[in-house]
Scaffold this motif. Structure first.
Motif, PDB file in Angstrom:
ATOM      1  N   LYS A   1       0.835  -1.199   0.000  1.00  0.00           N
ATOM      2  CA  LYS A   1       0.000   0.000   0.000  1.00  0.00           C
ATOM      3  C   LYS A   1       0.869   1.247   0.000  1.00  0.00           C
TER       4      LYS A   1
ATOM      5  N   ILE B   1     -13.460   5.747  -0.790  1.00  0.00           N
ATOM      6  CA  ILE B   1     -12.979   6.546  -1.919  1.00  0.00           C
ATOM      7  C   ILE B   1     -13.896   6.301  -3.106  1.00  0.00           C
TER       8      ILE B   1
ATOM      9  N   SER C   1       0.346   5.814   0.331  1.00  0.00           N
ATOM     10  CA  SER C   1      -0.609   6.821   0.788  1.00  0.00           C
ATOM     11  C   SER C   1      -1.459   7.307  -0.383  1.00  0.00           C
ATOM     12  N   LEU C   2      -2.672   7.697  -0.086  1.00  0.00           N
ATOM     13  CA  LEU C   2      -3.583   8.200  -1.121  1.00  0.00           C
ATOM     14  C   LEU C   2      -3.022   9.465  -1.762  1.00  0.00           C
TER      15      LEU C   2
ATOM     16  N   ILE D   1     -13.925  11.648  -1.163  1.00  0.00           N
ATOM     17  CA  ILE D   1     -13.601  10.806  -0.016  1.00  0.00           C
ATOM     18  C   ILE D   1     -14.674  11.000   1.042  1.00  0.00           C
TER      19      ILE D   1
ATOM     20  N   GLU E   1      -0.689   8.508  -4.508  1.00  0.00           N
ATOM     21  CA  GLU E   1      -1.416   7.992  -5.674  1.00  0.00           C
ATOM     22  C   GLU E   1      -2.038   9.135  -6.473  1.00  0.00           C
TER      23      GLU E   1
ATOM     24  N   GLU F   1      -4.534   4.790   3.064  1.00  0.00           N
ATOM     25  CA  GLU F   1      -3.614   4.028   2.230  1.00  0.00           C
ATOM     26  C   GLU F   1      -4.388   3.109   1.301  1.00  0.00           C
ATOM     27  N   ILE F   2      -3.877   2.966   0.092  1.00  0.00           N
ATOM     28  CA  ILE F   2      -4.511   2.077  -0.890  1.00  0.00           C
ATOM     29  C   ILE F   2      -3.430   1.321  -1.643  1.00  0.00           C
TER      30      ILE F   2
ATOM     31  N   THR G   1     -11.505   1.477   2.323  1.00  0.00           N
ATOM     32  CA  THR G   1     -10.083   1.280   2.646  1.00  0.00           C
ATOM     33  C   THR G   1      -9.881   0.578   3.977  1.00  0.00           C
TER      34      THR G   1
END
Length: 341
Positions: free
Chosen positions: A207, A283, A209-210, A278, A213, A246-247, A340
């Motif tokens: 994973k 998400i 952090s968003l 969000i 990304e 986190e993704i 998530t």
């Protein structure tokens, strides 16, 4: 460390059970006239033999039962039980042979031996049950481990499948710029190098952090937008305040690639938009683009992007995601909803 703790817990549990069984007869017969000799002969001696049978089976004989040595298991147990019954009878005769028994007249030896044999089968059954449950638990743990290994292997395959697909589409864009705008082509190569750095160092984890990304998506959208003409408009609506979520890496890039692949026309006006919302730990990512389907002869891209995304979502977020796509008034809309946590 966990195995040691479990082993210590198991030993403590065994000691507690045997201590309770040891003191139980004395607790019910405690007093000035307590027949300690009778308690020893009828309870404690029996308890010792039961413990011997249980642990001999638990650590040695039961393994033969599960290793397809059943005949040895049955013969050894029969010999052990008969031997202990014989030892018990000898001890009984040696200790106060003329003294009346606690519960009245002593039954005939044959019946007494038969009941002793049935009683001694109880720890055998317990040891079989305990070992069978341990083996079932171990088999389940091995199955879970094998499933995890298979899952990781499939995810790595999908990731390695996705990256060449990503580079192929990016290089196609840069190639189209070389002839008519070499300066933009140089800038695009520089932008691609930054994206490659992200792919090399940021995606080899479970994973990210968003915020990382979203940063990657913005850079890729900028790279893909360089070669577009004035007829195509690209809109992005990503959150400015990004929560600490986190993704899995590269989760939305397939939808973005797909939008640029099918949403651009050289002669017609087209719109491409990306939106992320969000809501607590969810998400919502939506991509919409004018729909200009590619012909079968068009090889710009391998066509694996969305299929790859669906497989990764099923593996990484089972029952925690939704993926929908549809055509609405000439616009192709793809939407991912992801929990998530």
């Amino acid at each position: 460390m966990i195995k040691i703790k479990n082993k210590n817990l198991e030993i403590s549990l065994h000691l507690l059970i045997w201590l309770v069984l040891f003191f139980l007869p004395a607790a019910f017969t405690f007093g000035s006239a307590t027949d300690w000799s009778g308690i020893f002969r009828h309870f404690w001696l029996q308890l010792v033999f039961l413990a011997i049978i249980f642990y001999v089976n638990n650590f040695v004989l039961v393994k033969w039962l599960f290793e397809d040595k059943k005949i040895w298991f049955y013969v050894s147990n029969a010999a052990l039980l008969i031997f202990l019954i014989f030892i018990k009878s000898q001890i009984f005769e040696w200790l106060e042979p003329q003294k009346p028994r606690m519960f009245g007249r002593r039954p005939p030896d044959g019946i007494r031996y038969f009941f002793d044999f049935l009683i001694y089968l109880i720890p055998v059954a317990f040891s079989i049950a305990i070992n069978a449950s341990k083996r079932m638990k171990k088999a389940e743990e091995m199955k879970i481990e094998a499933d995890n290994i298979k899952l990781q292997s499939e995810l790595k395959h999908l990731k390695y499948q996705l990256q060449p697909h990503f580079f192929f589409n990016s290089l196609n864009n840069i190639y189209s710029l070389i002839d008519f705008d070499s300066e933009k082509a140089k800038q695009s190569v520089h932008s691609l190098s930054k994206l490659m750095r992200h792919l090399l160092y940021k995606t080899d984890v479970d994973k990210i952090s968003l915020s990382e990304e979203i940063e990657f998506l913005n850079k890729y959208i900028d790279l893909m937008s360089v070669r577009l003409n004035d007829k195509t408009k690209v809109y992005t609506n990503f959150p400015t305040r990004i929560p600490n979520l986190e993704i899995a890496p590269l989760l939305f890039i397939s939808i973005v690639e797909n939008a640029f692949k099918h949403g651009v026309s050289a002669t017609q006006h087209s719109d491409i938009s990306f939106k992320m919302e969000i809501v607590e730990d969810e998400i919502h990512f939506t991509a919409s683009n004018s729909n200009f389907p590619k012909t079968d002869t068009d090889k710009s891209g391998s066509g694996i992007g969305v299929e790859n995304l669906q497989k990764r979502l099923n593996l990484l977020y089972p029952e925690k995601h939704e993926f929908h796509s549809c055509l609405n008034d000439g616009m192709y809309i793809a939407e991912v909803k992801l929990k998530t946590k």
